[in-house]
Scaffold this motif. Structure first.
Motif, PDB file in Angstrom:
ATOM      1  N   THR A   9       0.841  -1.203   0.000  1.00  0.00           N
ATOM      2  CA  THR A   9       0.000   0.000   0.000  1.00  0.00           C
ATOM      3  C   THR A   9       0.873   1.247   0.000  1.00  0.00           C
ATOM      4  O   THR A   9       0.516   2.256  -0.613  1.00  0.00           O
ATOM      5  CB  THR A   9      -0.922   0.027   1.222  1.00  0.00           C
ATOM      6  OG1 THR A   9      -0.129  -0.113   2.394  1.00  0.00           O
ATOM      7  CG2 THR A   9      -1.917  -1.113   1.162  1.00  0.00           C
ATOM      8  N   HIS A  10       1.995   1.168   0.702  1.00  0.00           N
ATOM      9  CA  HIS A  10       2.936   2.279   0.745  1.00  0.00           C
ATOM     10  C   HIS A  10       4.346   1.739   0.533  1.00  0.00           C
ATOM     11  O   HIS A  10       4.661   0.613   0.944  1.00  0.00           O
ATOM     12  CB  HIS A  10       2.879   3.012   2.094  1.00  0.00           C
ATOM     13  CG  HIS A  10       1.598   3.729   2.332  1.00  0.00           C
ATOM     14  ND1 HIS A  10       0.456   3.099   2.772  1.00  0.00           N
ATOM     15  CD2 HIS A  10       1.266   5.042   2.177  1.00  0.00           C
ATOM     16  CE1 HIS A  10      -0.519   3.987   2.893  1.00  0.00           C
ATOM     17  NE2 HIS A  10      -0.063   5.158   2.539  1.00  0.00           N
ATOM     18  N   LEU A  11       5.183   2.564  -0.088  1.00  0.00           N
ATOM     19  CA  LEU A  11       6.561   2.170  -0.364  1.00  0.00           C
ATOM     20  C   LEU A  11       7.433   3.411  -0.271  1.00  0.00           C
ATOM     21  O   LEU A  11       7.136   4.426  -0.918  1.00  0.00           O
ATOM     22  CB  LEU A  11       6.639   1.550  -1.756  1.00  0.00           C
ATOM     23  CG  LEU A  11       7.901   0.820  -2.185  1.00  0.00           C
ATOM     24  CD1 LEU A  11       8.236  -0.305  -1.225  1.00  0.00           C
ATOM     25  CD2 LEU A  11       7.730   0.281  -3.600  1.00  0.00           C
ATOM     26  N   ILE A  12       8.480   3.316   0.537  1.00  0.00           N
ATOM     27  CA  ILE A  12       9.409   4.431   0.663  1.00  0.00           C
ATOM     28  C   ILE A  12      10.770   3.984   0.158  1.00  0.00           C
ATOM     29  O   ILE A  12      11.306   2.956   0.605  1.00  0.00           O
ATOM     30  CB  ILE A  12       9.519   4.917   2.126  1.00  0.00           C
ATOM     31  CG1 ILE A  12       8.157   5.382   2.629  1.00  0.00           C
ATOM     32  CG2 ILE A  12      10.532   6.067   2.226  1.00  0.00           C
ATOM     33  CD1 ILE A  12       8.142   5.771   4.096  1.00  0.00           C
ATOM     34  N   LYS A  13      11.306   4.736  -0.784  1.00  0.00           N
ATOM     35  CA  LYS A  13      12.596   4.427  -1.384  1.00  0.00           C
ATOM     36  C   LYS A  13      13.444   5.701  -1.426  1.00  0.00           C
ATOM     37  O   LYS A  13      12.930   6.805  -1.276  1.00  0.00           O
ATOM     38  CB  LYS A  13      12.414   3.879  -2.805  1.00  0.00           C
ATOM     39  CG  LYS A  13      11.702   2.544  -2.888  1.00  0.00           C
ATOM     40  CD  LYS A  13      12.596   1.415  -2.461  1.00  0.00           C
ATOM     41  CE  LYS A  13      11.937   0.071  -2.655  1.00  0.00           C
ATOM     42  NZ  LYS A  13      12.837  -1.051  -2.283  1.00  0.00           N
ATOM     43  N   THR A  14      14.722   5.502  -1.662  1.00  0.00           N
ATOM     44  CA  THR A  14      15.598   6.647  -1.856  1.00  0.00           C
ATOM     45  C   THR A  14      15.960   6.763  -3.331  1.00  0.00           C
ATOM     46  O   THR A  14      15.883   5.779  -4.092  1.00  0.00           O
ATOM     47  CB  THR A  14      16.866   6.554  -1.001  1.00  0.00           C
ATOM     48  OG1 THR A  14      17.529   5.318  -1.316  1.00  0.00           O
ATOM     49  CG2 THR A  14      16.534   6.586   0.478  1.00  0.00           C
ATOM     50  N   ARG A  15      16.356   7.948  -3.694  1.00  0.00           N
ATOM     51  CA  ARG A  15      16.693   8.235  -5.090  1.00  0.00           C
ATOM     52  C   ARG A  15      17.754   7.259  -5.594  1.00  0.00           C
ATOM     53  O   ARG A  15      18.745   6.979  -4.898  1.00  0.00           O
ATOM     54  CB  ARG A  15      17.197   9.667  -5.201  1.00  0.00           C
ATOM     55  CG  ARG A  15      17.208  10.219  -6.606  1.00  0.00           C
ATOM     56  CD  ARG A  15      17.466  11.709  -6.590  1.00  0.00           C
ATOM     57  NE  ARG A  15      18.618  12.077  -5.770  1.00  0.00           N
ATOM     58  CZ  ARG A  15      19.007  13.317  -5.555  1.00  0.00           C
ATOM     59  NH1 ARG A  15      18.320  14.318  -6.060  1.00  0.00           N
ATOM     60  NH2 ARG A  15      20.054  13.575  -4.817  1.00  0.00           N
ATOM     61  N   GLY A  16      17.538   6.724  -6.793  1.00  0.00           N
ATOM     62  CA  GLY A  16      18.474   5.782  -7.378  1.00  0.00           C
ATOM     63  C   GLY A  16      18.126   4.318  -7.159  1.00  0.00           C
ATOM     64  O   GLY A  16      18.617   3.446  -7.883  1.00  0.00           O
ATOM     65  N   GLU A  75       3.384  -6.851 -12.544  1.00  0.00           N
ATOM     66  CA  GLU A  75       4.413  -6.188 -11.753  1.00  0.00           C
ATOM     67  C   GLU A  75       4.859  -4.939 -12.504  1.00  0.00           C
ATOM     68  O   GLU A  75       5.038  -4.975 -13.722  1.00  0.00           O
ATOM     69  CB  GLU A  75       5.593  -7.157 -11.644  1.00  0.00           C
ATOM     70  CG  GLU A  75       6.547  -6.952 -10.521  1.00  0.00           C
ATOM     71  CD  GLU A  75       7.532  -8.104 -10.454  1.00  0.00           C
ATOM     72  OE1 GLU A  75       7.310  -9.017  -9.635  1.00  0.00           O
ATOM     73  OE2 GLU A  75       8.500  -8.085 -11.239  1.00  0.00           O
ATOM     74  N   LEU A  76       4.991  -3.843 -11.772  1.00  0.00           N
ATOM     75  CA  LEU A  76       5.544  -2.617 -12.331  1.00  0.00           C
ATOM     76  C   LEU A  76       6.884  -2.366 -11.651  1.00  0.00           C
ATOM     77  O   LEU A  76       6.963  -2.360 -10.427  1.00  0.00           O
ATOM     78  CB  LEU A  76       4.615  -1.434 -12.093  1.00  0.00           C
ATOM     79  CG  LEU A  76       5.138  -0.065 -12.506  1.00  0.00           C
ATOM     80  CD1 LEU A  76       5.273   0.036 -14.018  1.00  0.00           C
ATOM     81  CD2 LEU A  76       4.231   1.053 -11.979  1.00  0.00           C
ATOM     82  N   ASN A  77       7.918  -2.202 -12.443  1.00  0.00           N
ATOM     83  CA  ASN A  77       9.243  -1.910 -11.931  1.00  0.00           C
ATOM     84  C   ASN A  77       9.661  -0.498 -12.329  1.00  0.00           C
ATOM     85  O   ASN A  77       9.492  -0.107 -13.494  1.00  0.00           O
ATOM     86  CB  ASN A  77      10.263  -2.907 -12.481  1.00  0.00           C
ATOM     87  CG  ASN A  77       9.995  -4.308 -11.988  1.00  0.00           C
ATOM     88  OD1 ASN A  77      10.101  -4.591 -10.802  1.00  0.00           O
ATOM     89  ND2 ASN A  77       9.606  -5.187 -12.893  1.00  0.00           N
ATOM     90  N   VAL A  78      10.175   0.219 -11.368  1.00  0.00           N
ATOM     91  CA  VAL A  78      10.703   1.555 -11.646  1.00  0.00           C
ATOM     92  C   VAL A  78      12.155   1.560 -11.201  1.00  0.00           C
ATOM     93  O   VAL A  78      12.466   1.404 -10.020  1.00  0.00           O
ATOM     94  CB  VAL A  78       9.925   2.656 -10.919  1.00  0.00           C
ATOM     95  CG1 VAL A  78      10.384   4.032 -11.407  1.00  0.00           C
ATOM     96  CG2 VAL A  78       8.418   2.487 -11.133  1.00  0.00           C
ATOM     97  N   ASN A  79      13.042   1.700 -12.172  1.00  0.00           N
ATOM     98  CA  ASN A  79      14.478   1.705 -11.885  1.00  0.00           C
ATOM     99  C   ASN A  79      14.998   3.130 -11.724  1.00  0.00           C
ATOM    100  O   ASN A  79      14.365   4.095 -12.182  1.00  0.00           O
ATOM    101  CB  ASN A  79      15.227   1.026 -13.037  1.00  0.00           C
ATOM    102  CG  ASN A  79      14.913  -0.451 -13.116  1.00  0.00           C
ATOM    103  OD1 ASN A  79      14.815  -1.136 -12.103  1.00  0.00           O
ATOM    104  ND2 ASN A  79      14.729  -0.944 -14.332  1.00  0.00           N
ATOM    105  N   ALA A  80      16.137   3.233 -11.076  1.00  0.00           N
ATOM    106  CA  ALA A  80      16.814   4.542 -10.924  1.00  0.00           C
ATOM    107  C   ALA A  80      15.825   5.611 -10.494  1.00  0.00           C
ATOM    108  O   ALA A  80      15.635   6.631 -11.173  1.00  0.00           O
ATOM    109  CB  ALA A  80      17.495   4.916 -12.237  1.00  0.00           C
ATOM    110  N   LEU A  81      15.195   5.378  -9.366  1.00  0.00           N
ATOM    111  CA  LEU A  81      14.130   6.259  -8.898  1.00  0.00           C
ATOM    112  C   LEU A  81      14.569   7.711  -8.799  1.00  0.00           C
ATOM    113  O   LEU A  81      15.687   8.017  -8.357  1.00  0.00           O
ATOM    114  CB  LEU A  81      13.627   5.782  -7.542  1.00  0.00           C
ATOM    115  CG  LEU A  81      12.720   4.554  -7.570  1.00  0.00           C
ATOM    116  CD1 LEU A  81      12.577   3.954  -6.183  1.00  0.00           C
ATOM    117  CD2 LEU A  81      11.360   4.913  -8.160  1.00  0.00           C
ATOM    118  N   GLU A  82      13.667   8.589  -9.203  1.00  0.00           N
ATOM    119  CA  GLU A  82      13.867  10.029  -9.095  1.00  0.00           C
ATOM    120  C   GLU A  82      12.796  10.599  -8.172  1.00  0.00           C
ATOM    121  O   GLU A  82      11.739   9.989  -7.982  1.00  0.00           O
ATOM    122  CB  GLU A  82      13.797  10.671 -10.479  1.00  0.00           C
ATOM    123  CG  GLU A  82      14.844  10.143 -11.438  1.00  0.00           C
ATOM    124  CD  GLU A  82      14.760  10.759 -12.823  1.00  0.00           C
ATOM    125  OE1 GLU A  82      13.888  11.635 -13.033  1.00  0.00           O
ATOM    126  OE2 GLU A  82      15.572  10.365 -13.692  1.00  0.00           O
TER     127      GLU A  82
END
Lengths: 113, 113
Positions: A9-16, A75-82
């Motif tokens: 439901t929620h996801l916290i990531k850092t840039r990259g 599945e949705l993948n997002v690489n190199a997060l901005e």
């Protein structure tokens, strides 16, 4: 009948970093759509999968990708997060017969720090 | 380019009064038109759709919408608004079955008691 489900439901990531979002369609539905709802940008189409194949993609860079499994989940993948990837990601499904109507899941809220 | 316009960011209505949320569209071919509602921190809920047939479409929770081909409009209406109708409403369209939806920017409906 269970609706479209999404996890987490929620996801916290850092840039990259990379993020993986999951979606289970309504039973019997073969098409899965992904949309991004970012603040101030409205709902934008990301990807469409049907019968395991990518049928169409919106105006997003290649670091947004995904796949559909034999059981039609996706599945949705997002690489190199901005930072600007922070948004609510919505999954929708539709059936083959009544494929005009897309039914949406509750979404995954992604926060990129 | 295909587009959906919702000219009002916000509509304010008193409970018991009729409400209208406006939508105009520009898509190629015969349009498939939809209304969805979104409550805070939730996904989109399907309200109603127009594919073909009668120009007046009835949907969930007492909502209806009128398709007007000459004005390329698909306005959402309800004869008597409820406070619980307060939410964000999205109009969506596509030109052919199976393709992605194009969404308007959304209209916030506020119903006061």
């Amino acid at each position: 009948e269970a609706g479209v489900t999404q996890s987490p439901t929620h996801l916290i990531k850092t840039r990259g970093q990379q993020a993986t979002l999951r979606c289970s369609p309504i039973s019997g539905h073969t098409s899965v759509y992904w949309y991004q709802q970012a603040l101030g940008l409205g709902l934008q189409f990301l990807l469409w999968y049907d019968e395991g194949e990518e049928r169409n993609r919106g105006n997003f860079p290649p670091r947004f990708s995904g796949r559909q499994f034999p059981n039609y989940s996706s599945e949705l993948n997002v690489n190199a997060l901005e930072l600007e990837d922070s948004a609510l990601y919505l999954c929708a499904s539709s059936s083959r017969v009544g494929r005009e109507t897309q039914y949406f899941g509750p979404g995954t809220r992604l926060l990129v720090l | 380019a295909q587009s959906v316009a919702q000219p009002e960011d916000q509509v304010n209505v008193a409970e018991g009064n009729p409400l209208t949320v406006k939508c105009t569209y520009s898509v190629s071919g015969n349009p498939y038109l939809f209304w969805y509602v979104q409550y805070p921190n939730r996904g989109l809920q399907f309200l109603l759709k127009y594919i073909t047939g009668d120009n007046l479409v009835k949907g969930s929770y007492g909502f209806e919408a009128e398709f007007n081909k000459s004005q390329t409009s698909f306005h959402l209406k309800k004869p008597s608004a409820l406070v619980s109708d307060s939410a964000l409403y999205f109009c969506a369209a596509r030109g052919q079955a199976g393709t992605a939806l194009i969404f308007g920017k959304g209209t916030t409906l506020s119903v006061s008691s």
